[in-house]
Design a protein around this motif. Structure first.
Motif, short mmCIF file in Angstrom:
data_model
loop_
_atom_site.label_atom_id
_atom_site.label_comp_id
_atom_site.label_asym_id
_atom_site.label_seq_id
_atom_site.Cartn_x
_atom_site.Cartn_y
_atom_site.Cartn_z
N LYS A 25 0.83 -1.20 0.00
CA LYS A 25 0.00 0.00 0.00
C LYS A 25 0.87 1.26 0.00
N ALA A 26 1.96 1.23 0.75
CA ALA A 26 2.87 2.37 0.79
C ALA A 26 3.48 2.62 -0.58
N VAL A 27 3.88 1.57 -1.26
CA VAL A 27 4.44 1.71 -2.61
C VAL A 27 3.38 2.25 -3.56
N ASN A 28 2.16 1.76 -3.44
CA ASN A 28 1.08 2.24 -4.30
C ASN A 28 0.78 3.71 -4.08
N ILE A 29 0.80 4.16 -2.84
CA ILE A 29 0.55 5.56 -2.53
C ILE A 29 1.67 6.42 -3.10
N TYR A 30 2.90 5.98 -2.95
CA TYR A 30 4.05 6.71 -3.48
C TYR A 30 3.94 6.84 -5.01
N ASN A 31 3.60 5.74 -5.67
CA ASN A 31 3.47 5.76 -7.13
C ASN A 31 2.28 6.60 -7.57
N GLU A 32 1.19 6.54 -6.83
CA GLU A 32 -0.01 7.31 -7.18
C GLU A 32 0.28 8.81 -7.07
N TRP A 33 1.09 9.22 -6.11
CA TRP A 33 1.48 10.62 -5.97
C TRP A 33 2.03 11.13 -7.31
N LYS A 34 2.95 10.39 -7.88
CA LYS A 34 3.56 10.80 -9.14
C LYS A 34 2.54 10.78 -10.28
N ARG A 35 1.69 9.76 -10.31
CA ARG A 35 0.67 9.68 -11.37
C ARG A 35 -0.28 10.86 -11.31
N ILE A 36 -0.75 11.20 -10.12
CA ILE A 36 -1.68 12.32 -9.96
C ILE A 36 -1.01 13.62 -10.40
N LEU A 37 0.20 13.84 -9.94
CA LEU A 37 0.89 15.08 -10.29
C LEU A 37 1.10 15.19 -11.80
N CYS A 38 1.42 14.09 -12.44
CA CYS A 38 1.68 14.12 -13.88
C CYS A 38 0.41 14.37 -14.70
N LYS A 83 -6.68 20.61 -4.03
CA LYS A 83 -7.98 19.96 -4.27
C LYS A 83 -7.88 18.88 -5.33
N PHE A 84 -7.16 19.17 -6.40
CA PHE A 84 -6.97 18.21 -7.49
C PHE A 84 -6.26 16.96 -6.97
N ILE A 85 -5.21 17.15 -6.20
CA ILE A 85 -4.42 16.03 -5.67
C ILE A 85 -5.26 15.19 -4.71
N LEU A 86 -5.97 15.83 -3.80
CA LEU A 86 -6.80 15.09 -2.84
C LEU A 86 -7.91 14.32 -3.55
N LYS A 87 -8.50 14.91 -4.58
CA LYS A 87 -9.53 14.19 -5.37
C LYS A 87 -8.92 12.96 -6.03
N GLY A 88 -7.70 13.10 -6.54
CA GLY A 88 -7.03 11.96 -7.15
C GLY A 88 -6.82 10.82 -6.17
N PHE A 89 -6.41 11.15 -4.95
CA PHE A 89 -6.24 10.12 -3.93
C PHE A 89 -7.58 9.54 -3.47
N GLU A 90 -8.60 10.38 -3.40
CA GLU A 90 -9.93 9.90 -3.01
C GLU A 90 -10.43 8.88 -4.04
#
Length: 107
Positions: A25-38, A83-90
């Motif tokens: 889950k930690a790896v997925n969150i780390y990778n999702e951070w980059k995906r959302i930002l991109c 807001k964009f980043i938090l929506k991506g994680f949600e």
């Protein structure tokens, strides 16, 4: 008398409380951070990648995503897209219920 412990035993003791599911889950969150930002769209087509290159997720606790940045300017830019980043994680991890972000300056 002191007992000698092998390095393997020390490593096992350090990591015995970390489950494979938690580490994945930690790896997925780390990778999702980059995906959302991109996915950020702005007048600078590389803005999201630039933010990703200067920031990283370091912790998630009580619905607060802790982000490390290497310069305060990146923190300000991330706040602009909060807001964009938090929506991506949600969308990606609804079970985590991430409410906000906190920041730490690298170094």
């Amino acid at each position: 008398m002191e007992q000698i412990t092998s390095f393997g035993e020390v490593i096992n003791n350090v990591f015995k409380n970390i489950s494979l599911e938690d580490s994945n889950k930690a790896v997925n969150i780390y990778n999702e951070w980059k995906r959302i930002l991109c996915k950020i769209k702005s007048s600078n087509p590389n803005e999201g990648q630039n933010i990703a290159d200067h920031s990283r997720v370091i912790d998630l606790k009580n619905g607060i995503l802790l982000i490390e940045v290497d310069h305060p300017g990146w923190q300000n830019l991330i706040q602009f897209y909060k807001k964009f980043i938090l929506k991506g994680f949600e969308f990606a991890f609804p079970e985590l219920k991430i409410k906000t972000m906190a920041f730490r300056l690298k170094g």
